[in-house]
Design an enzyme around this catalytic site. Structure first.
Site, PDB file in Angstrom:
ATOM      1  CD  GLU A 241      -2.857  -0.948   2.419  1.00 56.87           C
ATOM      2  OE1 GLU A 241      -4.023  -0.635   2.170  1.00 56.87           O
ATOM      3  OE2 GLU A 241      -2.437  -1.123   3.573  1.00 56.87           O
ATOM      4  CG  HIS A 265      -6.822  -9.104   3.739  1.00 53.37           C
ATOM      5  ND1 HIS A 265      -8.098  -9.442   4.118  1.00 53.37           N
ATOM      6  CD2 HIS A 265      -6.694  -7.785   4.048  1.00 53.37           C
ATOM      7  CE1 HIS A 265      -8.701  -8.382   4.634  1.00 53.37           C
ATOM      8  NE2 HIS A 265      -7.866  -7.366   4.606  1.00 53.37           N
TER       9      HIS A 265
HETATM   10  C1  BG6 Z   1      -7.998  -3.779   5.582  1.00 58.94           C
HETATM   11  C2  BG6 Z   1      -6.870  -3.340   6.476  1.00 58.94           C
HETATM   12  O1  BG6 Z   1      -8.451  -5.057   5.951  1.00 58.94           O
HETATM   13  O2  BG6 Z   1      -7.569  -3.803   4.233  1.00 58.94           O
HETATM   14  C3  BG6 Z   1      -6.321  -1.996   6.024  1.00 58.94           C
HETATM   15  O3  BG6 Z   1      -7.340  -3.245   7.812  1.00 58.94           O
HETATM   16  C4  BG6 Z   1      -5.972  -2.006   4.571  1.00 58.94           C
HETATM   17  O4  BG6 Z   1      -5.194  -1.632   6.805  1.00 58.94           O
HETATM   18  C5  BG6 Z   1      -7.160  -2.538   3.744  1.00 58.94           C
HETATM   19  O5  BG6 Z   1      -5.646  -0.687   4.162  1.00 58.94           O
HETATM   20  C6  BG6 Z   1      -6.810  -2.661   2.289  1.00 58.94           C
HETATM   21  O6  BG6 Z   1      -7.924  -3.065   1.551  1.00 58.94           O
HETATM   22  P1  BG6 Z   1      -7.944  -2.915  -0.045  1.00 58.94           P
HETATM   23  O7  BG6 Z   1      -9.203  -3.580  -0.453  1.00 58.94           O
HETATM   24  O8  BG6 Z   1      -7.895  -1.441  -0.330  1.00 58.94           O
HETATM   25  O9  BG6 Z   1      -6.721  -3.591  -0.532  1.00 58.94           O
END
Ligand code: BG6
Length: 511
Positions: A241, A265
């Protein structure tokens, strides 16, 4: 034997599976309605579902929070969230119809009067909007409040299914912060709701590209024969990220990258990549195969050498200067919470013997990208002794989960010209180029599945426990091994992560 009568509509099954299903009469109650998740994801997803015609006409949404709001104030909050974050176009007539079902109940989680009012509200919705006693309770709240809320739902008869109707509870991660706390949380929830009524959200499982891992593997002949240790060198699963923790210090400090993202995840992505073919895609078969993978995971002996931890320092993001984690609002200067984590796992099965799975996640990295890269062994023989092959890397199949959704196959190709020079090239499939439909948001899919009572995309408690069994020893090790290593924002994490792979003679991909 008497033959079955001919099916009057032989296409029915095929049609049913292609057309999206519409939820039956029902409503949803959101606890934690003032939070970010609710505003940015849940409310917009509910509108998008309504806009796609997938909610029943009498669908009702009840917000519960400690705010002095009237129904209209709540409707305004949802309206603003929809305008800002919904995926589909804003249509006034859809909004008006949906907003008729909005109610707000003010109160805190220990407030008996508020829960009695919630019960009255739900009964009123059943009478006036035909929600038929079917209600989902979405706990978009920190787990420390679960006992209060779940207890109140039980106390006020809200968890009880009457004949022919359903009650479900939706639980957002984190499911605990280690194995023990996850077991405690589960005990609290399962005292009130039976297992089939508990929907644990891991929103990655709602993403189209994540479900496509199963399509890619099991709908094709091309990949599965080489999906094993005979051909695969290693697997890299990356979720990078570019954002920092934003305003989430309260949640994030003490949790960190491994608990926030790897435990759920990334471990799920690994399970889908590594599992055997399920007998069907029903919940039981999918969970059985995923659990077999999780049970077979082995940690490396020396966690110092085969894991890495980092914390972002000041640097750059999107062309702007950004501050370090320890300078973020409400983060104590002494915090040892990691914002980057990388781990190496082995899967002790015949298919994966000797194939390491490297999982990494970090905030404030070079760019936002999530991918699963299956990196293949080199060809056993290269008949190009007189030829330049230095630029030939490993073949790889990369499932691009986001943001540029698709699949890439990397292989060597002859560079045009008189010499037999070989270089890596990419062959790309991009969702955007192949399909006209845009992918629904993960939360659209998952909320609809809750309302339809479709469990395959929701991890069961066993999976959550197994994931904590993998993570717990790593977290315990880190707790006694000093501070995470600083890395400048905008880079690809701490040097210890590079060293971790270099020890195995490998390098991280730079997606
Ligand atoms: C969440 C986390 O589960 O997923 C966050 O708590 C993270 O920290 C987010 O930013 C990212 O989700 P995506 O769908 O934008 O990849």
């Amino acid at each position: 034997m008497i033959p079955d009568p001919p099916d009057p509509n032989p296409l029915r099954d095929a049609q049913d599976r292609r057309l999206p299903q519409i939820a039956g009469p029902c409503g949803m109650v959101i606890f934690g309605v003032t939070g970010d998740l609710s505003r940015k994801k849940l409310m917009p997803a509910i509108y998008d579902l309504a806009n796609r015609g997938l909610l029943p006409p009498g669908f009702s949404l009840v917000g519960f929070a400690r705010r002095d709001w009237a129904h209209q104030d709540f409707a305004q909050i949802v309206h603003d969230a929809v305008k800002e974050y919904a995926r589909t176009d804003y249509r006034e007539e859809v909004w008006r119809q949906l907003a008729k079902g909005f109610r707000f109940v003010p109160g805190d989680f220990s407030d008996d009067v508020a829960f009695a009012q919630l019960r009255d509200t739900i009964e009123e919705l059943d009478r006036e909007r035909g929600t038929a006693g079917n209600h989902a309770f979405y706990l978009s709240i920190p787990p420390r409040f679960f006992p209060d809320v779940v207890g109140q739902l039980k106390e006020h008869g809200l968890a009880e299914e009457r004949s022919g109707s359903w009650r479900r509870v939706v639980v957002e991660k984190p499911f605990g912060h280690d194995l023990k706390s996850a077991q405690e949380l589960n005990a609290i929830v399962s005292e009130v709701f039976p297992p089939e009524a508990v929907f644990r959200i891991d929103h990655y499982l709602g993403k189209e590209t994540v479900q496509n891992i199963l399509a890619l593997r099991f709908a094709n002949q091309l990949f599965e024969p080489i999906w094993n240790s005979n051909y695969v060198d290693h697997v890299q699963i990356t979720m990078a990220e570019d954002i920092g923790i934003g305003g989430r210090a309260g949640y994030y400090d003490g949790i960190g990258a491994a608990r926030d993202v790897i435990q759920n995840h990334l471990v799920q992505l690994m399970a889908l990549t590594a599992m055997e073919e399920p007998t069907s895609f029903d919940a039981h078969s999918l969970r059985t195969e995923k659990q077999k993978v999780l049970r077979s995971v082995q940690l490396p002996d020396d966690l110092d050498l085969h894991t890495a931890r980092g914390q972002y320092a000041a640097g750059w993001a999107g062309g702007e200067k950004v501050k370090g984690f320890l300078d973020e609002e409400d983060i104590p200067r002494s915090s040892t919470t990691e914002t980057f984590a990388a781990i190496k796992l082995a899967i002790d099965t015949r298919r994966w013997a000797g194939v390491p799975f490297y999982l990494r996640h970090g905030k404030r990295l070079g760019r936002r990208v999530t991918e699963v890269a299956v990196v293949f062994k080199r060809a056993p023989h290269l008949p190009f002794t007189q030829t330049a092959t230095e630029e030939l890397g490993h073949n790889a199949l990369v499932i691009r989960v986001q943001p540029d959704e698709g699949v890439t196959v990397r292989f060597g190709s002859k560079v045009p010209g008189g010499a037999m020079e070989i270089r890596d090239v990419n062959m790309d499939f991009a969702y955007g180029g192949a399909f006209v439909e845009s992918s629904p948001e993960a939360y659209e899919r998952l909320i609809l599945d809750v309302l339809l009572g479709e469990p395959p995309l929701f991890p069961q408690h066993e999976e959550v426990e197994l994931s904590w069994r993998i993570l717990d020893p790593i977290l315990e090790h880190w707790a006694t091994s000093g501070k995470p290593q600083a890395y400048p924002s905008g880079t690809w994490g701490p040097s210890s992560a590079e060293e971790m792979l270099a020890r195995d003679g490998r390098v991280w991909r730079r997606p």
